[in-house]
Design an enzyme around this catalytic site. Structure first.
Site, PDB file in Angstrom:
ATOM      1  N   ASP A  13     -10.555  -2.001 -10.310  1.00  0.00           N
ATOM      2  CA  ASP A  13      -9.268  -1.506 -10.797  1.00  0.00           C
ATOM      3  C   ASP A  13      -9.365  -0.132 -11.441  1.00  0.00           C
ATOM      4  O   ASP A  13      -8.585   0.204 -12.328  1.00  0.00           O
ATOM      5  CB  ASP A  13      -8.643  -2.503 -11.799  1.00  0.00           C
ATOM      6  CG  ASP A  13      -8.442  -3.866 -11.181  1.00  0.00           C
ATOM      7  OD1 ASP A  13      -8.244  -3.931  -9.949  1.00  0.00           O
ATOM      8  OD2 ASP A  13      -8.494  -4.863 -11.918  1.00  0.00           O
ATOM      9  N   LYS A  16      -8.911   3.261  -7.404  1.00  0.00           N
ATOM     10  CA  LYS A  16      -9.431   3.671  -6.093  1.00  0.00           C
ATOM     11  C   LYS A  16      -8.292   3.948  -5.110  1.00  0.00           C
ATOM     12  O   LYS A  16      -8.301   4.942  -4.390  1.00  0.00           O
ATOM     13  CB  LYS A  16     -10.354   2.573  -5.526  1.00  0.00           C
ATOM     14  CG  LYS A  16     -11.571   2.296  -6.405  1.00  0.00           C
ATOM     15  CD  LYS A  16     -12.394   1.132  -5.886  1.00  0.00           C
ATOM     16  CE  LYS A  16     -11.747  -0.220  -6.068  1.00  0.00           C
ATOM     17  NZ  LYS A  16     -11.592  -0.676  -7.452  1.00  0.00           N
ATOM     18  N   GLY A  40      -6.794  -5.315  -5.131  1.00  0.00           N
ATOM     19  CA  GLY A  40      -5.398  -4.891  -5.233  1.00  0.00           C
ATOM     20  C   GLY A  40      -5.416  -3.405  -5.526  1.00  0.00           C
ATOM     21  O   GLY A  40      -5.805  -2.991  -6.611  1.00  0.00           O
ATOM     22  N   HIS A  41      -5.099  -2.596  -4.543  1.00  0.00           N
ATOM     23  CA  HIS A  41      -5.168  -1.140  -4.689  1.00  0.00           C
ATOM     24  C   HIS A  41      -3.750  -0.577  -4.741  1.00  0.00           C
ATOM     25  O   HIS A  41      -2.986  -0.732  -3.792  1.00  0.00           O
ATOM     26  CB  HIS A  41      -5.965  -0.525  -3.532  1.00  0.00           C
ATOM     27  CG  HIS A  41      -7.411  -0.942  -3.531  1.00  0.00           C
ATOM     28  ND1 HIS A  41      -8.332  -0.495  -2.617  1.00  0.00           N
ATOM     29  CD2 HIS A  41      -8.102  -1.753  -4.378  1.00  0.00           C
ATOM     30  CE1 HIS A  41      -9.520  -1.018  -2.893  1.00  0.00           C
ATOM     31  NE2 HIS A  41      -9.393  -1.798  -3.947  1.00  0.00           N
ATOM     32  N   GLN A 223     -13.387  -3.619  -5.442  1.00  0.00           N
ATOM     33  CA  GLN A 223     -14.055  -4.092  -6.665  1.00  0.00           C
ATOM     34  C   GLN A 223     -14.796  -2.915  -7.323  1.00  0.00           C
ATOM     35  O   GLN A 223     -14.369  -1.780  -7.178  1.00  0.00           O
ATOM     36  CB  GLN A 223     -15.002  -5.268  -6.382  1.00  0.00           C
ATOM     37  CG  GLN A 223     -14.273  -6.562  -6.023  1.00  0.00           C
ATOM     38  CD  GLN A 223     -13.803  -6.634  -4.584  1.00  0.00           C
ATOM     39  OE1 GLN A 223     -14.582  -6.461  -3.650  1.00  0.00           O
ATOM     40  NE2 GLN A 223     -12.530  -6.892  -4.359  1.00  0.00           N
TER      41      GLN A 223
END
Ligand code: GDP
Ligand code: IMO
Ligand code: MG
Length: 420
Positions: A13, A16, A40-41, A223
């Site tokens: 988080d 990225k 979750g990007h 990650q």
């Protein structure tokens, strides 16, 4: 040409998704190399906010080919949902997305196994996102997984039934049932049918041929380094290699094809899920960081644990990844703190050190307080406008990290990105 890699140096988080979207104009191909829908990007631009789980963050740029590499584990249901959302936003996903035939599939029973294992662990649970990541990689390594290329093949149904039965046996042993399994399986099959229209490929060939033809490729990590299966805070990690080496195995790249490695980190530190976090702030300052930084998981909505930046951990991550440039995110969130904490060393049973102990839970952080700044950074458009205290903060970090911080992010939007 070489492949540049962008990956997280902390516990995920870091931002990225935002930066991949920002730099995609410089690349022809964006490729995810590991992880799956545990990621979750978040991307923000033109008033739109989108969270991507499996699809690379280059998908909004018309010229770029987006590849889901062999190292990724794919849940067809999540992928269908992501594609459907993007189609609603007018993104012609089919023209831009390619999926490796060698990527492994998350079956409906994998997330159920995840939940059963976590329940069995009780207080020592990992805090998994419960997307089935660990059980799917376990089947991959155990040589009983299903791959994208198996879909539609003559032996697919038999293989599926075989693995499903093994999963159900394990669930029976763990005394765990999911009454919705039949529904979930139907949704999964529907999603598989939906995806049959999308391009699959041998992405290792596509990427290597593209490099030969002079195309520019960016590998997008998921990650973060401290969640790496080998080097993270085991067992509180994810089930893939999140480091640069993971880009080699997860895309079929020879090590010498790696070019720049962009290491991305927050100006402070967060972690979701269980496990040691030496610089975690339990009091008011932690609450403040969570509130100001909107630190709630992009995938699960869980509150993220917050703390000061951890230089020994960052140095370790830089070493493992061979980071050549650093990108510092969420600097704006630190505005208003009188002083900012920086962990420079750990106190362990062996004395003062800047090396991570085998068990990170044994690391007691040594925190140096440095002057903060009060100005709102979110409207600043050039690096010169940043307050002197932030310039000093960056210089302090660079001195310890010995790698230049080239980008400073001052807000979630594409435009809130400053270059040094
Ligand atoms: P990723 O998993 O590394 O892509 O990061 P996430 O999307 O899970 O989390 C990063 C969060 O911070 C998202 O909500 C982003 O919109 C937001 N974000 C990214 N960069 C910045 C920044 O510089 N400042 C602020 N305030 N938010 C940011
Ligand atoms: P992105 O790509 C933050 C964490 C989970 C849990 C551990 C194992 O958005 O940075 P898993 O679902 O893999 O079994 O979870 O890893 N985790 C993440 N934390 N960002 C992520 O991805 C994460 N993916 C997994 O919270 O502690
Ligand atoms: Mg995330």
């Amino acid at each position: 040409m070489k492949v540049d890699v962008l990956l997280g140096l902390q516990w995920g988080d870091e931002g990225k998704g935002k930066i991949v979207d920002v730099i995609t104009p410089k690349y022809d191909i964006i490729a995810r190399f590991q992880g799956g829908p545990n990621a979750g990007h978040t991307l923000e631009f033109d008033g739109t906010k989108v969270v991507l789980n499996t699809i690379p963050s280059g998908i909004f740029r018309p010229h770029a080919m987006n590849i889901i590499g062999n190292g990724v584990v794919i849940d067809p249901v999540t992928l269908q949902r992501e594609i459907t959302n993007l189609l609603k936003l007018g993104v012609p996903v089919k023209d831009r997305l390619y999926i490796s035939r060698k990527a492994h599939l998350i079956m409906p029973t994998h997330p159920i196994l995840d939940a059963a294992y976590e329940k069995a662990k009780g207080d020592s649970k990992i805090g998994s996102t419960l997307k089935g990541i660990g059980p799917t990689y376990a089947d991959k390594i155990g040589r009983s997984g299903l791959r994208v290329g198996n879909l539609g093949g003559s032996s697919f149904q038999a293989a599926y039934n075989n693995i499903r039965e093994k999963h159900l046996q394990t669930l029976r042993l763990l005394d765990y049932t999911d009454p919705e399994l039949a529904e979930k399986e139907q949704r999964w099959l529907d999603a598989v049918a939906f995806l049959s229209d999308y391009h699959t490929c041998d992405s290792e060939l596509v990427i290597n041929q593209a490099l030969k033809a002079g195309k520019r490729v960016l590998a997008e990590g998921a990650q973060g380094t401290l969640l790496d299966i080998d080097f993270g805070s085991y067992p509180f990690v994810t089930s893939s290699n999140t480091i640069t080496a993971g880009a080699c195995t997860g895309l079929g790249l020879a090590p010498q094809t790696i070019g720049e490695v962009f290491g991305i980190f927050k100006a402070y530190c967060t972690r979701v899920g269980s496990g040691p976090f030496p610089t975690e702030l339990h009091g008011e300052a932690g609450e403040e960081l969570r509130k100001l930084g909107h630190e709630f998981g992009a995938t699960t909505g869980r509150p993220r644990r917050c703390g000061w930046i951890d230089l020994p951990a960052l140095k370790y991550a830089i070493m493992l990844n061979g980071a050549t440039q650093l990108i510092m995110m969420k600097s704006d969130v630190l505005s208003g703190f009188e002083e900012i904490g920086v962990c420079t060393h750990y106190q362990t049973a062996e004395g003062l050190t800047d090396v991570l102990p085998f068990d990170l839970a044994e690391a007691k952080p040594v925190i140096e307080m440095v002057p903060g700044w009060q100005q709102d950074l979110t409207g600043m458009t050039s690096i010169e406008q940043l307050p002197v205290e932030l310039h000093n903060y960056i210089a302090f970090l660079e001195k310890h990290l010995e790698v230049p911080i080239k980008v400073v992010s001052v807000g979630p939007d594409r435009t809130q990105t400053l270059y040094r």
